[in-house]
Design a protein around this motif. Structure first.
Motif, PDB file in Angstrom:
ATOM      1  N   THR A 149      34.042  48.048  27.759  1.00 30.06           N
ATOM      2  CA  THR A 149      32.929  48.660  28.498  1.00 30.06           C
ATOM      3  C   THR A 149      31.965  47.606  29.004  1.00 30.06           C
ATOM      4  N   VAL A 150      32.213  46.339  28.676  1.00 29.59           N
ATOM      5  CA  VAL A 150      31.317  45.244  29.052  1.00 29.59           C
ATOM      6  C   VAL A 150      31.716  44.697  30.426  1.00 29.59           C
ATOM      7  N   PRO A 151      30.804  44.661  31.392  1.00 28.78           N
ATOM      8  CA  PRO A 151      31.168  44.198  32.740  1.00 28.78           C
ATOM      9  C   PRO A 151      31.309  42.688  32.866  1.00 28.78           C
ATOM     10  N   ARG A 152      30.604  41.931  32.046  1.00 27.40           N
ATOM     11  CA  ARG A 152      30.618  40.471  32.175  1.00 27.40           C
ATOM     12  C   ARG A 152      31.823  39.896  31.433  1.00 27.40           C
ATOM     13  N   ALA A 158      38.422  37.107  33.966  1.00 26.07           N
ATOM     14  CA  ALA A 158      37.870  37.938  35.031  1.00 26.07           C
ATOM     15  C   ALA A 158      37.811  39.379  34.547  1.00 26.07           C
ATOM     16  N   ALA A 159      36.901  40.161  35.111  1.00 18.29           N
ATOM     17  CA  ALA A 159      36.752  41.570  34.754  1.00 18.29           C
ATOM     18  C   ALA A 159      36.900  42.422  36.006  1.00 18.29           C
ATOM     19  N   THR A 160      37.736  43.435  35.927  1.00 23.71           N
ATOM     20  CA  THR A 160      37.987  44.331  37.055  1.00 23.71           C
ATOM     21  C   THR A 160      37.653  45.759  36.664  1.00 23.71           C
ATOM     22  N   LEU A 161      36.848  46.421  37.461  1.00 21.46           N
ATOM     23  CA  LEU A 161      36.500  47.822  37.215  1.00 21.46           C
ATOM     24  C   LEU A 161      37.744  48.693  37.346  1.00 21.46           C
ATOM     25  N   THR A 269      31.845  53.522  31.698  1.00 21.32           N
ATOM     26  CA  THR A 269      32.571  52.695  32.661  1.00 21.32           C
ATOM     27  C   THR A 269      33.458  51.705  31.920  1.00 21.32           C
ATOM     28  N   LEU A 270      34.707  51.609  32.368  1.00 18.06           N
ATOM     29  CA  LEU A 270      35.683  50.730  31.718  1.00 18.06           C
ATOM     30  C   LEU A 270      36.099  49.602  32.655  1.00 18.06           C
ATOM     31  N   TYR A 271      36.364  48.451  32.058  1.00 21.29           N
ATOM     32  CA  TYR A 271      36.796  47.269  32.798  1.00 21.29           C
ATOM     33  C   TYR A 271      38.049  46.693  32.148  1.00 21.29           C
ATOM     34  N   SER A 306      33.758  47.846  46.133  1.00 26.68           N
ATOM     35  CA  SER A 306      32.855  46.733  45.875  1.00 26.68           C
ATOM     36  C   SER A 306      33.460  45.748  44.896  1.00 26.68           C
ATOM     37  N   GLN A 307      34.125  46.287  43.849  1.00 28.95           N
ATOM     38  CA  GLN A 307      34.738  45.421  42.851  1.00 28.95           C
ATOM     39  C   GLN A 307      35.859  44.611  43.459  1.00 28.95           C
ATOM     40  N   ALA A 308      36.661  45.231  44.317  1.00 26.10           N
ATOM     41  CA  ALA A 308      37.777  44.528  44.941  1.00 26.10           C
ATOM     42  C   ALA A 308      37.280  43.433  45.865  1.00 26.10           C
ATOM     43  N   ALA A 309      36.140  43.682  46.517  1.00 25.10           N
ATOM     44  CA  ALA A 309      35.608  42.690  47.447  1.00 25.10           C
ATOM     45  C   ALA A 309      34.977  41.500  46.732  1.00 25.10           C
ATOM     46  N   ALA A 310      34.391  41.772  45.557  1.00 24.21           N
ATOM     47  CA  ALA A 310      33.704  40.686  44.832  1.00 24.21           C
ATOM     48  C   ALA A 310      33.993  40.801  43.348  1.00 24.21           C
ATOM     49  N   PRO A 311      35.187  40.389  42.883  1.00 22.53           N
ATOM     50  CA  PRO A 311      35.528  40.488  41.486  1.00 22.53           C
ATOM     51  C   PRO A 311      34.592  39.664  40.604  1.00 22.53           C
ATOM     52  N   THR A 312      34.285  40.177  39.418  1.00 23.65           N
ATOM     53  CA  THR A 312      33.372  39.498  38.512  1.00 23.65           C
ATOM     54  C   THR A 312      34.119  38.439  37.736  1.00 23.65           C
ATOM     55  N   THR A 313      33.685  37.199  37.847  1.00 26.28           N
ATOM     56  CA  THR A 313      34.317  36.103  37.110  1.00 26.28           C
ATOM     57  C   THR A 313      33.259  35.144  36.612  1.00 26.28           C
ATOM     58  N   THR A 314      33.699  34.271  35.689  1.00 24.28           N
ATOM     59  CA  THR A 314      32.830  33.186  35.250  1.00 24.28           C
ATOM     60  C   THR A 314      33.613  31.914  35.311  1.00 24.28           C
TER      61      THR A 314
END
Length: 314
Positions: A149-152, A158-161, A269-271, A306-314
């Motif tokens: 459930t953590v987005p970061r 990488a995390a994908t919605l 929300t799940l990732y 939005s997630q597909a356009a800008a995937p969350t990564t570190t």
């Protein structure tokens, strides 16, 4: 510099068995040979990989290296499956582990797991872990991905919605009559026994906060070890709690359970968290999981775009 494969496998065997002796038995060599290989690997990298305490522990560099070994194994297994699609005699399939929480595996993820088993040539292991997030085992390479459930995302991941999972706060009719006969109030909610899965209290905390507009600092928390035991306890009238809507839908329709706050669900929300640089077989499985999850879970199209356009990564 090319890393020595024998040294890498010796190091991985020590980590996986938590013992130099058991690692030696696995690789059919002496304990001294295992120790020498690990030491030579540390000298080649000019760093310590293992904290030699009881139990053995990985250093930060050791975690990176273990993930590298797992990636090599998966890449090799994928190569063999393409070169010899019907298998290679004497060669077993590569085991591959995925982390999933108990509520997901009991609802939507079971269908995803069946698809993965049918489509892939790896040996799939589903690790049920309600530690949210289950990132330490992900960054070490013990699993290739996890539902959270953590987005970061964690370092190197990488995390994908993938969607939202609705929960309902439910109780048996007898429980409602005993504890909530005058309504679901802050006083009655904190006085009545709540039944939770493992040590996860954040969801019910969020739900009570949303219902009453204040944080419920203390309430009667009872922890059960599995989703099934939580469900059975609530049906038996032992306590109230949050359960996935998919799990309780038929029981609500039959009257066996009651939604304590009708028309108010908690949408979680799940990732899907996965390695940012992964072997092709891992990327394919991650893609399968994301696509299958989005078919099953309730997902906002705008959020997915939005997630597909800008995937969350570190």
């Amino acid at each position: 510099m090319m890393l020595d494969r024998h040294q890498l496998e010796a190091f991985a065997a020590v980590v996986e068995t938590l013992s130099f002796e058991r690692a030696a038995e696995r690789l059919n060599v002496t304990r001294g040979a295992i120790s020498q290989r690990v030491k030579a690997l540390e000298e080649a990298l000019s760093t310590v990989l293992l904290v030699r305490d009881k139990p053995l522990a990985l250093t930060a560099v050791g975690e990176v290296l273990l993930k590298h070994v797992v990636a090599i194994r998966l890449l090799e297994a994928d190569t063999y499956s393409q070169v010899r699609p019907h298998g290679v005699e004497g060669r077993g399939m590569m085991p591959l582990a995925i982390g999933v929480d108990a509520h997901s595996i009991d609802t939507w993820f079971s269908a995803v797991a069946q698809r993965l088993i049918e489509r892939n040539t790896v040996e799939l292991e589903i690790v049920v872990d309600d530690a949210d997030p289950a990132f330490p085992v992900l960054t070490r390479g013990e699993i290739i991905g996890c539902v959270s459930t953590v987005p970061r995302p964690a370092r190197g991941c990488a995390a994908t919605l993938i969607g939202t999972m609705p929960y309902r706060c439910v109780a048996s009719p007898a429980f409602m009559l005993r504890y909530f006969c005058k309504g679901f109030t802050l006083h009655s909610a904190t006085s009545a026994p709540a039944v939770l899965l493992g040590k996860r209290t954040a969801m019910l905390d969020r739900y009570l906060d949303a219902v009453f507009g204040v944080a419920a600092a203390r309430y009667r928390k009872n922890f059960l070890p599995s989703a099934a035991s939580q469900f059975e306890a609530i049906v038996a009238g032992v306590g109230y709690g949050l359960l996935p809507e998919q799990t309780v839908r038929s029981r609500l329709a039959s009257g066996e359970l009651v939604d304590v706050m009708r028309h108010m669900a908690l949408h979680v929300t799940l990732y899907w968290h996965h390695w940012r640089a992964a072997p092709p077989v891992c990327e394919a499985i991650s893609s399968d999981i994301v696509n299958s999850a989005r078919e099953i879970l309730q997902t906002s199209g705008a959020e997915v775009a939005s997630q597909a356009a800008a995937p969350t990564t570190t």
